[in-house]
Enzyme design. Structure first.
Site, short mmCIF file in Angstrom:
data_model
loop_
_atom_site.label_atom_id
_atom_site.label_comp_id
_atom_site.label_asym_id
_atom_site.label_seq_id
_atom_site.Cartn_x
_atom_site.Cartn_y
_atom_site.Cartn_z
N CYS A 174 2.17 77.19 26.43
CA CYS A 174 2.61 75.80 26.54
C CYS A 174 4.12 75.69 26.66
O CYS A 174 4.85 76.47 26.06
CB CYS A 174 2.16 74.96 25.34
N ARG B 232 4.53 79.17 31.39
CA ARG B 232 4.06 79.28 29.99
C ARG B 232 2.66 78.73 29.81
O ARG B 232 2.03 78.91 28.78
CB ARG B 232 5.02 78.55 29.05
N TRP C 207 -1.43 75.43 27.98
CA TRP C 207 -2.39 76.55 28.08
C TRP C 207 -3.38 76.27 26.96
O TRP C 207 -3.01 76.30 25.78
CB TRP C 207 -1.69 77.90 27.88
N ASN D 162 3.47 72.95 20.76
CA ASN D 162 3.24 74.31 21.25
C ASN D 162 2.88 75.14 20.02
O ASN D 162 3.59 75.10 19.02
CB ASN D 162 4.53 74.84 21.90
N GLY D 163 1.75 75.86 20.09
CA GLY D 163 1.33 76.68 18.94
C GLY D 163 -0.01 76.18 18.42
O GLY D 163 -0.75 75.47 19.12
N GLU E 176 -0.99 100.53 32.31
CA GLU E 176 -0.13 99.45 32.82
C GLU E 176 -0.54 99.07 34.25
O GLU E 176 -0.65 97.90 34.59
CB GLU E 176 1.32 99.88 32.76
N LYS F 294 -1.95 95.37 35.48
CA LYS F 294 -1.37 94.62 36.61
C LYS F 294 -2.46 94.19 37.59
O LYS F 294 -2.53 93.06 38.02
CB LYS F 294 -0.32 95.49 37.33
N GLU G 70 -4.70 91.48 36.04
CA GLU G 70 -4.02 90.20 35.80
C GLU G 70 -3.89 89.37 37.07
O GLU G 70 -4.07 88.16 37.04
CB GLU G 70 -2.59 90.49 35.32
N HIS H 189 -15.39 112.51 29.12
CA HIS H 189 -16.14 112.21 27.88
C HIS H 189 -16.86 110.88 27.98
O HIS H 189 -17.17 110.28 26.94
CB HIS H 189 -15.17 112.22 26.69
N LYS I 262 2.67 83.16 30.46
CA LYS I 262 3.71 84.18 30.36
C LYS I 262 4.01 84.54 28.92
O LYS I 262 4.30 85.69 28.62
CB LYS I 262 5.00 83.66 31.03
C1 AGP Z 1 1.96 91.63 31.03
O1 AGP Z 1 1.94 91.63 32.43
C2 AGP Z 1 1.25 90.44 30.45
N1 AGP Z 1 1.77 89.22 30.94
C3 AGP Z 1 1.13 90.50 28.95
O2 AGP Z 1 0.35 91.63 28.62
C4 AGP Z 1 2.46 90.62 28.16
O3 AGP Z 1 3.02 91.89 28.34
C5 AGP Z 1 2.13 90.45 26.67
O4 AGP Z 1 1.60 89.16 26.47
C6 AGP Z 1 3.34 90.65 25.76
O5 AGP Z 1 4.32 89.69 26.07
P1 AGP Z 1 5.79 89.89 25.46
O6 AGP Z 1 6.32 91.17 26.02
O7 AGP Z 1 6.54 88.67 25.91
O8 AGP Z 1 5.64 89.97 23.98
#
Ligand code: AGP
Length: 610
Positions: A2, A27, A74, A100-101, A483, A487, A490, A506, A605
């Site tokens: 948010c 956000r 969000w 927010n929260g 990672e 990507k 996501e 395994h 984000k």
């Molecule tokens: C990464 O591409 C994601 N958007 C997500 O996993 C992100 O890395 C995670 O939410 C942690 O965010 P931060 O680094 O702002 O704490």
């Protein structure tokens, strides 16, 4: 999640709040809304979907009002609908609030409100919050500031909210109970509040970080109170040094692509910031903790998502450079008993406002550990929580999928690990110096990897219809595999799994058939021969294979279906180079699949809820 934006000043609030919300949209973008106060009337405008939907529904109207609060959501409690969109108003429509929260004790508060004949139009904890404050205000016959000061402390969970009272209309009250809110002072008497300092660019020349435990009364001036002591504070305002083009895509079609291509500069800036400029130089910043570092028997890293992957790569940095074992914990799974006084915790967070990480760091701090944060947002919650905060200089990262923040985190972690190694007498000063020089060569090598962008775009054509993907690596290639998989998931919504190549036999090898492509992180490091064995095991089962390798040799060329070559570099530094093709691959597959690359569905984000 948010984003909050609020304005009070001489201009029409609507266009200013709308622009700020657009800058905060990364956000959260399920729904958006704005309340405007104008000549005794408050009007709330809300829409589901991106902010552009709100803009469209208002069409040519530019609703009037010099005071307003806005929000881009969000969804946490309650579906992503217009009725659940913020702002929310109290039952008597006197109070209007954005939040927010999460309010963890919302259920108890709601029960009490229902017993007092309150009813609710939506499903959110925010609507409970605004009516809780409304009820307390009337019960105790308080003005809005007194209401917040006396009652906000009873709210559980991390929250930030901004509230407006129609009966005391020329002011806004902002309260931070564990999140981010920045107050910007612009020319004239205008004041803009935003969840992210960057969104103030172009509107404010002075900024105040409203810290957790602070309450602000904004009525063209700005008075700050301490929620605990209920006394007025006189915090320092900083000059806002921001250029708004950092928040634009420029010539790039998406922020994600722009930020992938910014890694060369971002890493150089981060290295310079941490090794050159005083007082930010690593040795100076960590000097007070040198004794602790020399006595350490382990390091605990706490992070989420991509930042956790950076921590997992750092496990190898600290092991090899400082003879230090690293326990890299998901923040949401962190056990405070694992640390105590004398322990060092490194918290990694791009946004600095990830609730899981903040929660875990607070617990580690309460357990007596020393906290070093690595963060990309100066002044964010985690930088205020840590004993010492090291900044990456990636610049604002707007794309939800983290890219340049990741490689700048790796740079910071490598510098810290080598500094620890030198202080522990495990890495000679000359070796540290040589390694730092190799690190400084990485940006040029990344530039070389970026030249494969057209080839990777072609590769994406070939694999865009896959429904599943395996990413496999060993050593530092294992977190890079995770990672790369994250990507792809996501931004393209293809299910992808990153795993240790050694672990594949395994269980996961059962997934292999001609429809399950596998991507191997296979640089010429100490794991290469075993990776080749794993690659052949998949080949023998008709799996399609892409290999990221640092030198095309006949064997891997003969066996893999597709090769992406990267320049050679010291083995420990391969993560910087192997991750870039994976970022580009995810981007191009997503582009072909037509997803919302910078704002993928269901994501935000900054995950400011637990
Ligand atoms: C990464 O591409 C994601 N958007 C997500 O996993 C992100 O890395 C995670 O939410 C942690 O965010 P931060 O680094 O702002 O704490």
């Amino acid at each position: 999640m948010c984003g909050i934006a609020a304005y009070i000043g001489e201009k029409n609030a609507y266009p200013i709040i709308l622009e700020a919300l657009k800058r905060l949209e990364y956000r959260g973008y399920d729904s958006a809304g704005i309340t405007l106060y104008n000549e005794g009337k408050t009007t709330i405008y809300k829409e589901t979907g991106a902010i552009v939907q709100l803009e469209k529904s208002l069409g040519k109207q530019s609703p009037k009002g010099k005071i307003g609060i806005g929000h881009t959501r969000w969804a946490t409690h309650g579906a992503a609908t217009a009725i659940n969109a913020h702002p929310h108003h109290s039952q008597d429509k006197r109070l209007s609030l954005v939040h927010n929260g999460t309010i963890l004790n919302h259920y108890i508060l709601k029960e009490d409100l229902l017993a007092n004949n309150f009813s609710f139009y939506g499903e959110t904890d925010t609507e409970i919050l605004v009516n809780y404050l409304s009820h307390q205000q009337k019960k105790e016959n308080l003005n809005l500031l007194e209401t917040v000061l006396r009652n906000a402390g009873k709210l559980e969970g991390r929250s930030v909210f901004v509230i407006h009272d129609k009966q005391d209309p020329e002011k806004l009250i902002a309260c931070n109970l564990g999140g981010d809110l920045f107050i910007g002072k612009g020319k004239g008497k205008q004041i803009l509040l935003c969840s992210d300092k960057n969104a103030l660019a172009g509107y404010a020349d002075k900024v105040l970080n409203l810290l957790p435990g602070m309450v602000a009364v904004i009525d063209k001036h700005c008075h700050i109170f301490d929620l605990n002591t209920q006394t007025e504070l006189n915090p320092e305002w900083d000059k806002l040094k921001l250029n708004s083009e950092a928040l634009e895509k420029g010539t790039y079609p998406h922020f994600m692509l722009k930020e992938i291509f910014e890694q060369e500069t971002a890493i150089s800036q981060t290295i310079k910031h941490l090794t050159k400029t005083s007082p930010n130089r690593l040795e100076l910043v960590l000097e007070p903790y040198r004794r602790t570092i020399t006595r350490l028997r382990k390091i605990t890293i706490i992070a989420c998502g991509t930042s956790w992957h950076a921590g997992l790569v750092a496990k190898h940095f600290f092991n090899e450079l400082a003879d230090l074992p690293v326990y890299c914990e998901y923040a949401s799974e962190f056990m405070p008993n694992d640390v105590g006084s004398g322990d060092l915790v490194i918290a990694i967070s791009q946004s600095g406002s990830t609730a899981d990480t903040l929660q875990a760091v607070q617990a580690a701090k309460d357990a007596g550990a020393t906290i070093i944060s690595i963060c990309n947002v100066d002044g964010s919650a985690i930088t205020n929580l840590a004993n010492v905060s090291l900044l990456t200089k990636a610049g604002p990262e707007i794309g939800v999928a983290s890219t340049k923040a990741f490689t700048t985190q790796l740079a910071a972690l490598l510098l810290i690990a080598s500094q620890c190694g030198e202080w522990r007498g495990y890495l000679s000063p000359n070796k540290k110096k040589a390694l730092w020089q190799e690190l400084k060569n990485i940006p040029i090598k990344i530039k070389e990897v970026l030249r494969s962008n057209p080839k990777i775009a072609e590769l994406a054509q070939k694999y865009q219809t896959a429904n599943n993907f395996l990413y496999l690596g060993r050593g530092t290639g294992f977190p890079i595999a995770m990672e790369g998989a994250l990507k792809l998931k996501e931004v393209s919504y293809i299910h992808a799994e990153g795993l240790s190549a050694g672990e594949m036999k395994h269980g996961s090898i059962a997934l292999i058939d001609e429809k399950m492509p596998s991507l191997f992180i296979a640089p010429k490091d100490e794991h290469y021969d075993k990776i080749m064995n794993n690659l052949l095991e998949i080949k023998a089962r008709h799996g399609k294979i892409i290999a990221i390798t640092s030198e095309t040799d006949k064997q891997i060329e003969a066996e893999a279906d597709d090769i992406i070559s990267i320049p050679t570099c010291p083995k420990l530094l391969y993560p910087f180079l192997t991750v870039v093709p994976l970022q580009l691959f995810a981007y191009h597959v997503a582009l072909l699949r037509g997803t919302n690359i910078d704002k993928p569905r269901n994501l935000a984000k900054s995950v400011t809820v637990e």
